[in-house]
Enzyme design. Sequence first.
Site, PDB file in Angstrom:
ATOM      1  N   HIS A  68       0.758  -1.153  -0.486  1.00 30.59           N
ATOM      2  CA  HIS A  68       0.348   0.047  -0.126  1.00 30.59           C
ATOM      3  C   HIS A  68       0.917   1.587  -0.338  1.00 30.59           C
ATOM      4  O   HIS A  68       0.337   2.086  -0.709  1.00 30.59           O
ATOM      5  CB  HIS A  68      -0.460   0.163   1.403  1.00 30.59           C
ATOM      6  CG  HIS A  68      -0.719  -0.301   2.097  1.00 30.59           C
ATOM      7  ND1 HIS A  68       0.498  -0.854   3.695  1.00 30.59           N
ATOM      8  CD2 HIS A  68      -0.348   1.282   2.726  1.00 30.59           C
ATOM      9  CE1 HIS A  68       1.057  -0.649   4.183  1.00 30.59           C
ATOM     10  NE2 HIS A  68       0.315   1.233   4.199  1.00 30.59           N
ATOM     11  N   LYS A  73       9.513  -2.812   3.609  1.00 26.64           N
ATOM     12  CA  LYS A  73      10.768  -2.424   3.921  1.00 26.64           C
ATOM     13  C   LYS A  73      10.802  -3.526   5.107  1.00 26.64           C
ATOM     14  O   LYS A  73       9.591  -3.969   5.414  1.00 26.64           O
ATOM     15  CB  LYS A  73      10.672  -0.744   4.879  1.00 26.64           C
ATOM     16  CG  LYS A  73      11.848  -0.875   5.471  1.00 26.64           C
ATOM     17  CD  LYS A  73      13.010   0.205   5.054  1.00 26.64           C
ATOM     18  CE  LYS A  73      13.999   0.949   5.758  1.00 26.64           C
ATOM     19  NZ  LYS A  73      14.885  -0.580   5.670  1.00 26.64           N
ATOM     20  N   LYS A  97       3.144  -2.668  11.751  1.00 20.65           N
ATOM     21  CA  LYS A  97       4.425  -1.357  12.951  1.00 20.65           C
ATOM     22  C   LYS A  97       4.976  -0.313  11.746  1.00 20.65           C
ATOM     23  O   LYS A  97       4.140   0.771  12.393  1.00 20.65           O
ATOM     24  CB  LYS A  97       5.738  -2.457  12.785  1.00 20.65           C
ATOM     25  CG  LYS A  97       6.597  -1.558  13.619  1.00 20.65           C
ATOM     26  CD  LYS A  97       8.180  -2.499  14.153  1.00 20.65           C
ATOM     27  CE  LYS A  97       7.692  -4.237  14.033  1.00 20.65           C
ATOM     28  NZ  LYS A  97       8.365  -4.819  14.250  1.00 20.65           N
ATOM     29  N   ASP A 102       3.118   5.728  11.939  1.00 20.79           N
ATOM     30  CA  ASP A 102       3.617   6.533  10.431  1.00 20.79           C
ATOM     31  C   ASP A 102       4.853   6.615  10.272  1.00 20.79           C
ATOM     32  O   ASP A 102       5.389   7.630   9.768  1.00 20.79           O
ATOM     33  CB  ASP A 102       3.638   8.644  11.553  1.00 20.79           C
ATOM     34  CG  ASP A 102       1.956   8.106  11.664  1.00 20.79           C
ATOM     35  OD1 ASP A 102       0.901   6.993  10.779  1.00 20.79           O
ATOM     36  OD2 ASP A 102       1.842   8.630  12.793  1.00 20.79           O
ATOM     37  N   LYS A 109       9.909  -8.981   4.592  1.00 16.54           N
ATOM     38  CA  LYS A 109      10.707  -9.329   5.686  1.00 16.54           C
ATOM     39  C   LYS A 109      11.763 -10.211   4.526  1.00 16.54           C
ATOM     40  O   LYS A 109      11.373 -10.870   3.874  1.00 16.54           O
ATOM     41  CB  LYS A 109       9.691 -10.230   6.707  1.00 16.54           C
ATOM     42  CG  LYS A 109      10.939  -9.975   8.262  1.00 16.54           C
ATOM     43  CD  LYS A 109      11.537  -8.914   9.323  1.00 16.54           C
ATOM     44  CE  LYS A 109      11.860  -9.223  10.032  1.00 16.54           C
ATOM     45  NZ  LYS A 109      12.211  -8.202  10.752  1.00 16.54           N
ATOM     46  N   SER A 366      15.463   3.966  10.213  1.00 13.68           N
ATOM     47  CA  SER A 366      15.779   3.457   9.138  1.00 13.68           C
ATOM     48  C   SER A 366      15.279   4.652   7.814  1.00 13.68           C
ATOM     49  O   SER A 366      15.934   4.849   6.528  1.00 13.68           O
ATOM     50  CB  SER A 366      15.375   1.604   8.677  1.00 13.68           C
ATOM     51  OG  SER A 366      16.468   0.588   9.411  1.00 13.68           O
TER      52      SER A 366
HETATM   53  P1  NAD Z   1      20.666 -10.486  16.943  1.00 17.06           P
HETATM   54  O1  NAD Z   1      21.211 -11.607  16.526  1.00 17.06           O
HETATM   55  O2  NAD Z   1      22.025  -8.907  17.476  1.00 17.06           O
HETATM   56  O3  NAD Z   1      20.626 -10.755  19.103  1.00 17.06           O
HETATM   57  C1  NAD Z   1      19.940 -11.877  19.236  1.00 17.06           C
HETATM   58  C2  NAD Z   1      20.416 -12.417  20.774  1.00 17.06           C
HETATM   59  O4  NAD Z   1      19.861 -13.581  20.936  1.00 17.06           O
HETATM   60  C3  NAD Z   1      21.897 -12.828  19.707  1.00 17.06           C
HETATM   61  O5  NAD Z   1      22.808 -12.610  21.284  1.00 17.06           O
HETATM   62  C4  NAD Z   1      22.225 -14.189  20.542  1.00 17.06           C
HETATM   63  O6  NAD Z   1      23.122 -15.241  20.959  1.00 17.06           O
HETATM   64  C5  NAD Z   1      20.456 -13.950  21.763  1.00 17.06           C
HETATM   65  N1  NAD Z   1      20.015 -15.674  21.873  1.00 17.06           N
HETATM   66  C6  NAD Z   1      19.693 -16.950  20.323  1.00 17.06           C
HETATM   67  N2  NAD Z   1      19.375 -17.376  21.525  1.00 17.06           N
HETATM   68  C7  NAD Z   1      19.211 -17.384  22.602  1.00 17.06           C
HETATM   69  C8  NAD Z   1      18.195 -17.755  23.634  1.00 17.06           C
HETATM   70  N3  NAD Z   1      17.591 -18.956  23.270  1.00 17.06           N
HETATM   71  N4  NAD Z   1      17.931 -17.926  24.495  1.00 17.06           N
HETATM   72  C9  NAD Z   1      18.890 -16.179  24.700  1.00 17.06           C
HETATM   73  N5  NAD Z   1      18.414 -15.757  24.276  1.00 17.06           N
HETATM   74  C10 NAD Z   1      18.784 -16.124  22.927  1.00 17.06           C
HETATM   75  O7  NAD Z   1      19.473  -9.670  16.937  1.00 17.06           O
HETATM   76  P2  NAD Z   1      18.295  -8.563  16.632  1.00 17.06           P
HETATM   77  O8  NAD Z   1      18.856  -7.505  15.772  1.00 17.06           O
HETATM   78  O9  NAD Z   1      18.859  -7.853  18.618  1.00 17.06           O
HETATM   79  O10 NAD Z   1      17.011  -9.064  16.784  1.00 17.06           O
HETATM   80  C11 NAD Z   1      16.035  -9.848  18.474  1.00 17.06           C
HETATM   81  C12 NAD Z   1      14.710  -9.529  18.291  1.00 17.06           C
HETATM   82  O11 NAD Z   1      14.676  -8.477  17.583  1.00 17.06           O
HETATM   83  C13 NAD Z   1      14.408 -10.557  16.612  1.00 17.06           C
HETATM   84  O12 NAD Z   1      12.867 -10.948  16.747  1.00 17.06           O
HETATM   85  C14 NAD Z   1      14.052  -9.231  16.143  1.00 17.06           C
HETATM   86  O13 NAD Z   1      13.589  -9.520  15.356  1.00 17.06           O
HETATM   87  C15 NAD Z   1      13.506  -8.146  16.554  1.00 17.06           C
HETATM   88  N6  NAD Z   1      14.376  -7.237  16.352  1.00 17.06           N
HETATM   89  C16 NAD Z   1      15.751  -6.401  15.369  1.00 17.06           C
HETATM   90  C17 NAD Z   1      15.670  -5.450  15.151  1.00 17.06           C
HETATM   91  C18 NAD Z   1      16.230  -4.917  14.322  1.00 17.06           C
HETATM   92  O14 NAD Z   1      17.054  -3.328  13.922  1.00 17.06           O
HETATM   93  N7  NAD Z   1      17.801  -5.226  14.701  1.00 17.06           N
HETATM   94  C19 NAD Z   1      14.500  -4.608  14.862  1.00 17.06           C
HETATM   95  C20 NAD Z   1      13.011  -4.874  15.048  1.00 17.06           C
HETATM   96  C21 NAD Z   1      12.867  -6.048  15.887  1.00 17.06           C
END
Ligand code: NAD
Length: 474
Positions: A68, A73, A97, A102, A109, A366
């Site tokens: 839309h 992203k 999200k 906005d 993804k 972003s």
């Molecule tokens: P990342 O890979 O940097 O970090 C994930 C961390 O979780 C790592 O340190 C890993 O060792 C740890 N981990 C893995 N399995 C685990 C377990 N069983 N128990 C505990 N810790 C565990 O990832 P991230 O970018 O920090 O993303 C984390 C979450 O946030 C995801 O759900 C992602 O979709 C969400 N997210 C990330 C962003 C972003 O900008 N990076 C934005 C929005 C949402």
Amino acid sequence: MATTVYQEKSFRENVNLVFDIASATLELSEGLAYVLKGAYNVYQVRFPVKINGKIESFIGWRAVHSEHKLPTKGGIRYSPLVTQDEVEALAALMTYKCALVDVPFGGSKGGLVVDPKKYDDDIMERITRRFAFELIKKDYINPAINVPAPDMGTGPREMAWIADTYMQHRTDDINGLGCVTGKPLSLSGISGRTEATGRGVVYGVREFFRHAEDREKAGIEGTLEGKSAIVQGLGNVGYHTAKILESEDGAKIIGIIEHDGALMDRNGLSVEKINTYIKEHGGVKGFPDAEYFEDGSAILEEECDLLVPAALEGAIHMENAPRIKAKLIAEAANGPVTFGADVILRQKGVVMIPDIFLNAGGVIVSYFEWIKNLSHIRFGRLTRRHEVNQNDLLLKALENNGHKMPVDLVEKLCNGPNELDLVRSGLDDSMREAFQQIRDRYWSHDKIESYRIAAMAIAIEKVSLSYQDRGVYP
Ligand code: NAD
């Protein structure tokens, strides 16, 4: 409150259940609801990479949930466990999200089945460049159409390789650097992008704490100062969330859960020391200054004010939800609480700040990075000196009239905002505004039983308005 017992569902089904409940609070035609719920398209790639003389095959996806608004992203996830269902669910979350906060993007993804810990930098670069090329060929990476960002297992390094691959193939695209966000600063990234999701989580939690009515609902008093927090996952999102809560808000991080166990200290852990230890040793096991627990997930059930799941989806599910003792769950990860667990937790009086709002900081910044790339100029470059000069004139006029200003105030006014200040300001504003909309909807609507449903209802309303205003068909 309903006492229906739900069976645990897949991540995608969890997202759809929330959608169904939220859309029932709106007047939405059945046809439009169907359009808003389903993924537009999913592209699957399978490609070979020669590694140490042997050919290995990799499988990945890029899902587009809603166009839309363009570009669409959403991050690219590297994990051995990633599935098409997960990628589609995450793409849907991105649509909602972006609408909620906005940010004028559709939702998308990507995911690649790979364990980045298994390969060295050179091999990861080859795998990433090949995956990027496959997506570029079909316009699943393009600054005007689809713009990836980091997610689990990826970061600025992968974004730099993707941007470079895009520009090698599309040499005439003057906006090429905008094909991906979360890039290093040297490659037209933006200050504050790496910390953005974690910082956004904290800004969202701070806004919650500003409203006494909301705090009372969770049985919490006062500010974040001295509050106890447990964080699951000290990766990009978890580290910055924990670090900012500890250093700027005075919260006590009493538990950190990682993939190989958990650390606890009710007097407070040092986030920085643990982060350094993880970088050196690959996990928390063996960290000398805290109690270690091999069963990390059991620490989710410890008493605390604030629980921050920042690792994986489904960390809090129907089996462990009855034992969760946190007052407030700040969903930093995507989908960390299953639909069934949400029902159980609400019955226990636990308040949850939902993922589609709370971890939107990454996509908000972003958006700023993408604008910077399209405008080819850093924020504040034209105006900063002018603002400083104006403030200087004002200060001189005040001083000439006998008003002595405090030194720290003079310093602040005479420095002017840099890019990081502006990014944080825009992020803070977006998070405050979105939470205010969510709480307004929650407190004013009888049928809305949680912030999660309120947030989803607002998001659906905004996306549907966009479809209605421009027409569903091209
Ligand atoms: P990342 O890979 O940097 O970090 C994930 C961390 O979780 C790592 O340190 C890993 O060792 C740890 N981990 C893995 N399995 C685990 C377990 N069983 N128990 C505990 N810790 C565990 O990832 P991230 O970018 O920090 O993303 C984390 C979450 O946030 C995801 O759900 C992602 O979709 C969400 N997210 C990330 C962003 C972003 O900008 N990076 C934005 C929005 C949402």
